[in-house]
Design a protein around this motif. Structure first.
Motif, PDB file in Angstrom:
ATOM      1  N   SER A 251       0.831  -1.204   0.000  1.00 20.50           N
ATOM      2  CA  SER A 251       0.000   0.000   0.000  1.00 20.50           C
ATOM      3  C   SER A 251       0.864   1.253   0.000  1.00 20.50           C
ATOM      4  O   SER A 251       1.960   1.270   0.574  1.00 20.50           O
ATOM      5  CB  SER A 251      -0.915   0.012   1.222  1.00 20.50           C
ATOM      6  OG  SER A 251      -1.773  -1.114   1.234  1.00 20.50           O
ATOM      7  N   ILE A 252       0.372   2.293  -0.652  1.00 21.59           N
ATOM      8  CA  ILE A 252       1.045   3.595  -0.678  1.00 21.59           C
ATOM      9  C   ILE A 252       0.200   4.552   0.150  1.00 21.59           C
ATOM     10  O   ILE A 252      -0.900   4.938  -0.257  1.00 21.59           O
ATOM     11  CB  ILE A 252       1.205   4.099  -2.120  1.00 21.59           C
ATOM     12  CG1 ILE A 252       2.040   3.104  -2.933  1.00 21.59           C
ATOM     13  CG2 ILE A 252       1.861   5.484  -2.141  1.00 21.59           C
ATOM     14  CD1 ILE A 252       2.167   3.462  -4.398  1.00 21.59           C
ATOM     15  N   VAL A 253       0.678   4.914   1.324  1.00 26.20           N
ATOM     16  CA  VAL A 253      -0.124   5.669   2.283  1.00 26.20           C
ATOM     17  C   VAL A 253      -0.574   7.007   1.709  1.00 26.20           C
ATOM     18  O   VAL A 253      -1.731   7.411   1.868  1.00 26.20           O
ATOM     19  CB  VAL A 253       0.672   5.879   3.587  1.00 26.20           C
ATOM     20  CG1 VAL A 253      -0.136   6.725   4.570  1.00 26.20           C
ATOM     21  CG2 VAL A 253       1.005   4.534   4.225  1.00 26.20           C
ATOM     22  N   ARG A 254       0.295   7.702   1.028  1.00 32.09           N
ATOM     23  CA  ARG A 254      -0.040   9.028   0.497  1.00 32.09           C
ATOM     24  C   ARG A 254      -1.020   8.944  -0.670  1.00 32.09           C
ATOM     25  O   ARG A 254      -1.680   9.930  -1.017  1.00 32.09           O
ATOM     26  CB  ARG A 254       1.236   9.750   0.049  1.00 32.09           C
ATOM     27  CG  ARG A 254       2.176  10.136   1.181  1.00 32.09           C
ATOM     28  CD  ARG A 254       1.603  11.274   1.999  1.00 32.09           C
ATOM     29  NE  ARG A 254       1.446  12.478   1.218  1.00 32.09           N
ATOM     30  CZ  ARG A 254       2.410  13.391   1.046  1.00 32.09           C
ATOM     31  NH1 ARG A 254       3.590  13.205   1.601  1.00 32.09           N
ATOM     32  NH2 ARG A 254       2.178  14.480   0.344  1.00 32.09           N
ATOM     33  N   SER A 255      -1.108   7.778  -1.304  1.00 34.15           N
ATOM     34  CA  SER A 255      -2.021   7.580  -2.436  1.00 34.15           C
ATOM     35  C   SER A 255      -2.755   6.261  -2.224  1.00 34.15           C
ATOM     36  O   SER A 255      -2.389   5.237  -2.793  1.00 34.15           O
ATOM     37  CB  SER A 255      -1.246   7.562  -3.756  1.00 34.15           C
ATOM     38  OG  SER A 255      -0.501   8.748  -3.934  1.00 34.15           O
ATOM     39  N   PRO A 256      -3.799   6.247  -1.392  1.00 34.56           N
ATOM     40  CA  PRO A 256      -4.442   4.988  -0.982  1.00 34.56           C
ATOM     41  C   PRO A 256      -5.072   4.196  -2.110  1.00 34.56           C
ATOM     42  O   PRO A 256      -5.322   3.005  -1.950  1.00 34.56           O
ATOM     43  CB  PRO A 256      -5.506   5.456   0.026  1.00 34.56           C
ATOM     44  CG  PRO A 256      -5.719   6.907  -0.273  1.00 34.56           C
ATOM     45  CD  PRO A 256      -4.408   7.425  -0.759  1.00 34.56           C
ATOM     46  N   ASP A 257      -5.335   4.815  -3.266  1.00 31.57           N
ATOM     47  CA  ASP A 257      -5.909   4.087  -4.398  1.00 31.57           C
ATOM     48  C   ASP A 257      -4.843   3.442  -5.271  1.00 31.57           C
ATOM     49  O   ASP A 257      -5.168   2.775  -6.266  1.00 31.57           O
ATOM     50  CB  ASP A 257      -6.756   5.026  -5.266  1.00 31.57           C
ATOM     51  CG  ASP A 257      -8.047   5.430  -4.576  1.00 31.57           C
ATOM     52  OD1 ASP A 257      -8.535   4.644  -3.730  1.00 31.57           O
ATOM     53  OD2 ASP A 257      -8.571   6.507  -4.872  1.00 31.57           O
ATOM     54  N   GLN A 258      -3.584   3.640  -4.926  1.00 27.08           N
ATOM     55  CA  GLN A 258      -2.483   3.092  -5.718  1.00 27.08           C
ATOM     56  C   GLN A 258      -1.698   2.073  -4.898  1.00 27.08           C
ATOM     57  O   GLN A 258      -1.670   2.133  -3.667  1.00 27.08           O
ATOM     58  CB  GLN A 258      -1.559   4.221  -6.190  1.00 27.08           C
ATOM     59  CG  GLN A 258      -2.263   5.269  -7.038  1.00 27.08           C
ATOM     60  CD  GLN A 258      -1.381   6.462  -7.371  1.00 27.08           C
ATOM     61  OE1 GLN A 258      -0.166   6.442  -7.139  1.00 27.08           O
ATOM     62  NE2 GLN A 258      -1.984   7.506  -7.919  1.00 27.08           N
ATOM     63  N   VAL A 259      -1.070   1.130  -5.593  1.00 28.71           N
ATOM     64  CA  VAL A 259      -0.266   0.113  -4.916  1.00 28.71           C
ATOM     65  C   VAL A 259       1.055  -0.055  -5.651  1.00 28.71           C
ATOM     66  O   VAL A 259       1.157   0.169  -6.859  1.00 28.71           O
ATOM     67  CB  VAL A 259      -0.991  -1.248  -4.847  1.00 28.71           C
ATOM     68  CG1 VAL A 259      -2.215  -1.158  -3.950  1.00 28.71           C
ATOM     69  CG2 VAL A 259      -1.366  -1.750  -6.233  1.00 28.71           C
ATOM     70  N   LEU A 260       2.066  -0.446  -4.901  1.00 33.36           N
ATOM     71  CA  LEU A 260       3.376  -0.773  -5.457  1.00 33.36           C
ATOM     72  C   LEU A 260       3.498  -2.294  -5.517  1.00 33.36           C
ATOM     73  O   LEU A 260       3.341  -2.972  -4.505  1.00 33.36           O
ATOM     74  CB  LEU A 260       4.492  -0.197  -4.587  1.00 33.36           C
ATOM     75  CG  LEU A 260       5.931  -0.550  -4.975  1.00 33.36           C
ATOM     76  CD1 LEU A 260       6.317   0.123  -6.288  1.00 33.36           C
ATOM     77  CD2 LEU A 260       6.910  -0.163  -3.860  1.00 33.36           C
ATOM     78  N   ILE A 261       3.751  -2.820  -6.700  1.00 34.84           N
ATOM     79  CA  ILE A 261       3.950  -4.259  -6.889  1.00 34.84           C
ATOM     80  C   ILE A 261       5.437  -4.520  -7.049  1.00 34.84           C
ATOM     81  O   ILE A 261       6.082  -3.934  -7.931  1.00 34.84           O
ATOM     82  CB  ILE A 261       3.202  -4.778  -8.135  1.00 34.84           C
ATOM     83  CG1 ILE A 261       1.749  -4.322  -8.137  1.00 34.84           C
ATOM     84  CG2 ILE A 261       3.311  -6.291  -8.214  1.00 34.84           C
ATOM     85  CD1 ILE A 261       0.906  -4.903  -7.051  1.00 34.84           C
ATOM     86  N   VAL A 262       5.987  -5.383  -6.214  1.00 39.73           N
ATOM     87  CA  VAL A 262       7.398  -5.754  -6.333  1.00 39.73           C
ATOM     88  C   VAL A 262       7.488  -7.267  -6.513  1.00 39.73           C
ATOM     89  O   VAL A 262       6.679  -8.024  -5.964  1.00 39.73           O
ATOM     90  CB  VAL A 262       8.218  -5.305  -5.100  1.00 39.73           C
ATOM     91  CG1 VAL A 262       8.245  -3.799  -4.996  1.00 39.73           C
ATOM     92  CG2 VAL A 262       7.657  -5.911  -3.823  1.00 39.73           C
ATOM     93  N   CYS A 263       8.468  -7.691  -7.300  1.00 38.22           N
ATOM     94  CA  CYS A 263       8.668  -9.118  -7.574  1.00 38.22           C
ATOM     95  C   CYS A 263      10.017  -9.527  -6.992  1.00 38.22           C
ATOM     96  O   CYS A 263      11.062  -8.993  -7.396  1.00 38.22           O
ATOM     97  CB  CYS A 263       8.653  -9.388  -9.080  1.00 38.22           C
ATOM     98  SG  CYS A 263       7.111  -8.900  -9.898  1.00 38.22           S
TER      99      CYS A 263
END
Length: 314
Positions: A251-263
């Motif tokens: 989750s991205i706290v400053r942008s709650p509708d966006q997410v960071l995906i890491v592999c």
């Protein structure tokens, strides 16, 4: 109101998955004409009247209390994520806000800095509808190297990971167990729809996939709900062969509708070695502004031949 709506659809789908023996009922009545439990059986289990439950399922009642929803959730044997989804759908049914066409999503400078900070692993940022807002070089090469690296910069050309999974042959071939990945994406999309039932762009995406993908229709129809948090997938990459990665959603706290995906990959594993090779390839390709890296004839993990190409965009 046309049809039962999202709440009624969800209740019907979950009721159809339960059999009388699953909930301790004896099936001694006439031959069953419906899949799963009957409405009167579900109402009995939840402790509500048949007429009330029927109105709720048909979209004719919008005032279900928290206690009633909890009783129905227990009767349907919903897990925590499904219970939350039920409550969201019931809350949305009480409100009928005017649908507005949302503005294009933007990537905050802090998020772009975060993406740059994790440049050592494949990573990308997804918006609320799984649009790609940005990706690093390795994330692009691992998951969508056949697309223009800069396409997320233009809202009109942004790739959508859900659309690509169902309609892009490259993405379908990338996942060894494609159906498992598709099921996870659809389950997460159900949660998004519950949060934003009036989003017209989200409705357009679902409508397009419904028209163009029978697999999506089948998965969408069972109303299963599950968040995409962390899962391992085996990929068959055209450059480095088999790679097993754990895709983690942050989750991205400053942008709650966006997410960071890491592999990520286990330390010292063959998959880590494959990503190291892919990192070299992607670095060279993006240094010269290329959008695609392809192997030459006979290329394998120890010998990758890169060819720069600029395919037409979708």
């Amino acid at each position: 109101m046309d049809g039962p709506g999202p709440l009624g659809d969800f209740l019907q789908a979950r009721r159809a998955l339960l059999r009388p023996e699953d909930v301790g009922l004896r099936d001694v009545g006439p031959r069953r004409r419906v899949a799963g439990l009957r409405r009167e059986e579900l109402a009995q289990l939840a402790g509500v009247s048949v007429s009330y439950y029927t109105r709720l399922e048909q979209g004719l009642s919008r005032g279900a209390s928290a206690e009633v929803l909890d009783a129905i959730a227990r009767a349907l044997r919903l897990d925590d994520h499904e219970r939350e989804h039920l409550v969201r759908l019931a809350g949305a049914a009480r409100r009928t806000p005017r649908a507005r066409r949302p503005r294009p999503e933007k990537l905050a400078d802090e998020t772009r800095d975060l993406l740059r900070a994790v440049d050592g692993v494949p990573a990308l940022v997804l918006g609320r509808r799984t649009d790609v807002l940005a990706w690093n070089a390795l994330g692009h090469t691992l998951l969508a190297g056949h697309l223009d690296f800069h396409s997320p910069d233009d809202p009109a050309r942004r790739p959508n990971m859900t659309r690509m999974l169902f309609l892009d042959p490259h993405c379908r071939e990338l996942y060894t167990d494609w159906r498992r990945k598709a099921r996870a994406v659809v389950g997460n999309l159900r949660i998004t729809v519950g949060k934003r039932p009036q989003d017209p762009l989200l409705a357009e995406l679902i409508g397009e996939l419904t028209m163009r993908s029978p697999e999506f229709v089948a998965l969408w129809g069972d109303h299963r709900v599950a968040p995409c948090d962390a899962a391992s997938y085996e990929l068959h990459h055209p450059l480095v062969g088999t790679v097993t990665v754990t895709q983690q959603t942050l989750s991205i706290v400053r942008s709650p509708d966006q997410v960071l995906i890491v592999c990520t990959t286990p330390v010292g594993s063959p998959s880590e070695e494959a990503l190291a090779l892919l990192r070299q390839t992607s670095s060279g390709a993006h240094d010269v502004g290329a959008g695609t890296v392809k192997p030459g004839p006979g290329a394998h993990r120890g010998q990758v031949v890169a060819r720069i190409a600029r395919p037409p965009l979708e």
